[in-house]
Scaffold this active site. Structure first.
Site, PDB file in Angstrom:
ATOM      1  N   GLY A 105      -2.253   3.588   5.733  1.00 10.64           N
ATOM      2  CA  GLY A 105      -1.189   2.629   5.189  1.00 10.64           C
ATOM      3  C   GLY A 105      -0.801   2.695   3.857  1.00 10.64           C
ATOM      4  N   SER A 106      -0.641   1.306   3.187  1.00  9.41           N
ATOM      5  CA  SER A 106       0.098   1.433   1.859  1.00  9.41           C
ATOM      6  C   SER A 106      -0.547   1.938   0.675  1.00  9.41           C
ATOM      7  CB  SER A 106       0.158  -0.121   1.639  1.00  9.41           C
ATOM      8  OG  SER A 106       1.415  -0.664   2.549  1.00  9.41           O
TER       9      SER A 106
END
Length: 576
Positions: A292-293
């Site tokens: 993810g981020s």
């Protein structure tokens, strides 16, 4: 001369009597001398026999003490030492705390041919031997084999109980066993051995030949104090959010040493046979995940370092980005143009994707490769996962990888890449072995010092003003980035299964350590308003680990903060 009387002289009579006595004395003296000669002969023979016996014993003792090096005889009462060995070296942490050691134990065996009543003996043994079924003992004792193992590694109490039973045909063999004083606390790292002392997992397998016959302990980079703290905090978060697993790491950014590494659930190496495959699976080094981020750290660093963007640049994030049949949205859209700092702080997928488009696929692959994210980590463990890369690597992959989807890596790789970003841009291989001064070689320079300094500032802002606010441990200048990635299920992303993570460094004015925490499939709870994102789940874990570990690591709290790269940008962020 009939009737004539003859008179004998008294002196002649006495002489005759004395002669008889002398003859008797001579006979007695002869017998006595003969007896004495016989006794002397017997004493001489006995002396020779005893001297020979003591000579044999003395020579045998000399043979045992000097020639055979003091080794024990093959039979010692009812316990043999034929297979006894304690030559496997210890494994210790960086402070000398013992993680694995070898100790002598007794094992119970039998000559089944000498067992008159196998059923009776099996029944009695089953009452004193823990964990051994009577049916199995009966089968072994009925086998008619001259040697069968009944139980390896019995306790002293069990041994005494067997001796009291007094059955012929039972005997003990002296062996060695591997013991792990801290149980499951570092099981995935230390590993385990077979019942015969051969390494079959973790560092026990990786360094099997070195540990066999070794005299010096294998010194690890681990600090068991931090290992305990990280395990405790991850377990608390995993329980609170009903996760199926968790992983975490603490790395020294200057040496690459892994100070702590945790994978949950864990297992006890002493009872590895009863552990589930999920418990034995090392999520920190073997599991590969879309993170993810947290990948926005690498995308932003790449774009700044290559000159694709400047901190003053902006991207329009006012509406979703559409690429072919895909639509890219922000989790909490700002619906306006965002500066590079804001894109990072507010974790904008749209802004990050546009940066990646401007950078291009070739540049992205080059930087990710130099950060060690496209090949298996070079850690010493045999349980290491290989990244899952898109093939072919198309433009849409470049876009999704920029914010952490479409490329699966291990948590260890992420932590090591973040260490590179914050330590001045120098990539070093991570290690579980304690490093000495002068052992560390810079493999290559990935980023410039300027880019590294800018990223430290952005990561600090991400905690102060962005999604990582719950990671802020007061006084320790924590910087980092949240990550929340939906998991793939059957070829599509699931709406209710995700990976929540947070990766950080501290203190951001002069980073010394990277801390990563990850919880697998957390569920939202009332206190988090139903959210189960990296900011709610993993960031608090990092905060507590740093708060508890920093004093042990010699990191003192401070009152100042990280100097901004460009003060006017900081003011703009504060105003918005």
């Amino acid at each position: 001369m009939t009737g004539q009387t003859i008179n004998c002289r008294p002196d002649l009579a006495r002489a005759a009597t004395r002669g008889q006595a002398d003859r008797r004395t001579l006979v007695f003296d002869g017998h006595r001398k003969q007896a004495l000669e016989t006794g002397r002969t017997r004493l001489l023979v006995a002396s020779i026999v005893f001297a020979a016996a003591f000579s044999v014993i003395g020579l045998r003792l000399l043979d045992l003490a000097l020639i055979q090096g003091g080794s024990e005889p093959r039979l010692a009462g009812r316990e043999t030492s034929e297979s006894f060995r304690t030559s496997r070296a210890d494994i210790v942490d960086r402070n000398g705390v013992v993680l694995a050691t070898t100790l002598p134990v007794s094992s119970l065996a039998a000559n089944a041919r000498q067992i008159a009543n196998p059923a009776e003996v099996a029944g009695r043994l089953a009452t004193v031997l823990n964990g051994v079924h009577q049916s199995k003992l009966r089968t072994l004792l009925s086998s008619r084999s001259r040697f069968v193992w009944l139980k390896r590694g019995i306790t002293p109490r069990e041994k005494q109980a067997v001796i009291r039973l007094g059955y012929p045909g039972l005997f003990f063999k002296r062996e060695s066993r591997r013991f792990y004083p801290h149980g499951s606390l570092a099981a995935h790292i230390v590993g385990f051995t077979s019942i015969d002392g051969d390494g079959i997992g973790g560092l026990e397998l990786a360094f099997d030949e070195m540990l066999k016959g070794g005299t010096q302990p294998l010194e690890l980079a681990l600090d068991m104090r931090l290992q305990h703290i990280l395990t405790e905090e991850l377990q608390r978060a995993m329980t609170r959010f009903d996760g199926v697993g968790a992983a975490g790491l603490v790395l020294d950014v200057h040496t690459g040493e892994t100070i702590a590494m945790v994978s949950l659930p864990s297992f006890d190496p002493k009872h590895v046979g009863s552990a589930s495959m999920d418990a034995r699976f090392n999520r920190a080094t073997l599991g590969v995940y879309e993170m993810g981020s947290v990948f926005k750290i690498f995308t932003t660093a790449m774009a700044l370092d290559a000159g694709v963007v400047d901190l003053r640049d902006e991207y329009d994030a006012s509406k979703p980005l559409r690429v072919a049949r895909f639509t890219i949205n922000d989790f909490k859209p700002k619906d306006r143009p965002l500066s590079i700092a804001e894109i990072f702080i507010y974790s904008s997928n749209i802004g990050t994707a546009k940066m990646a488009i401007d950078a291009g696929t070739d540049l992205q692959r080059d930087y990710l490769d130099r950060l060690g994210l496209l090949k298996a980590a070079g850690i010493e463990l045999p349980e290491v996962g290989t990244p899952m890369l898109p093939s072919p690597w198309r433009d849409i992959n470049t876009i999704t990888i920029s914010y952490g989807h479409g490329l699966a890596v291990t948590p260890l790789q992420v932590a090591n890449a973040v260490a590179t970003v914050v330590n001045g841009g120098k990539w070093r291989p991570s290690t579980l072995i304690k490093r000495r001064e002068g052992d560390v070689d810079v493999t290559h320079q990935v980023l410039s010092e300027t880019t590294s300094r800018q990223m430290r500032w952005l990561m600090r802002l991400g905690v102060q003003h962005g999604t990582g606010g719950k990671a802020d441990a007061r006084g320790y200048l924590v910087g980092g980035k949240t990550g929340t990635a939906d998991k793939l299920r059957g070829g599509s992303y699931s709406d209710d299964a995700r990976m929540a993570s947070f990766v950080s460094a501290f203190p951001m004015d002069d980073p010394r350590y990277v801390v990563l925490a990850m919880v697998d499939e957390p569920k939202g709870i009332e206190e988090t308003y139903g959210y189960a994102t990296g900011g709610w789940v993993a960031a608090p874990v990092v905060r507590e680990v740093i708060r508890r570990a920093a004093p042990l690591l010699g990191v003192d709290p401070v009152t100042h903060d990280v100097e901004p790269e460009q003060p006017e940008l900081l003011m703009e962020v504060a105003k918005r």
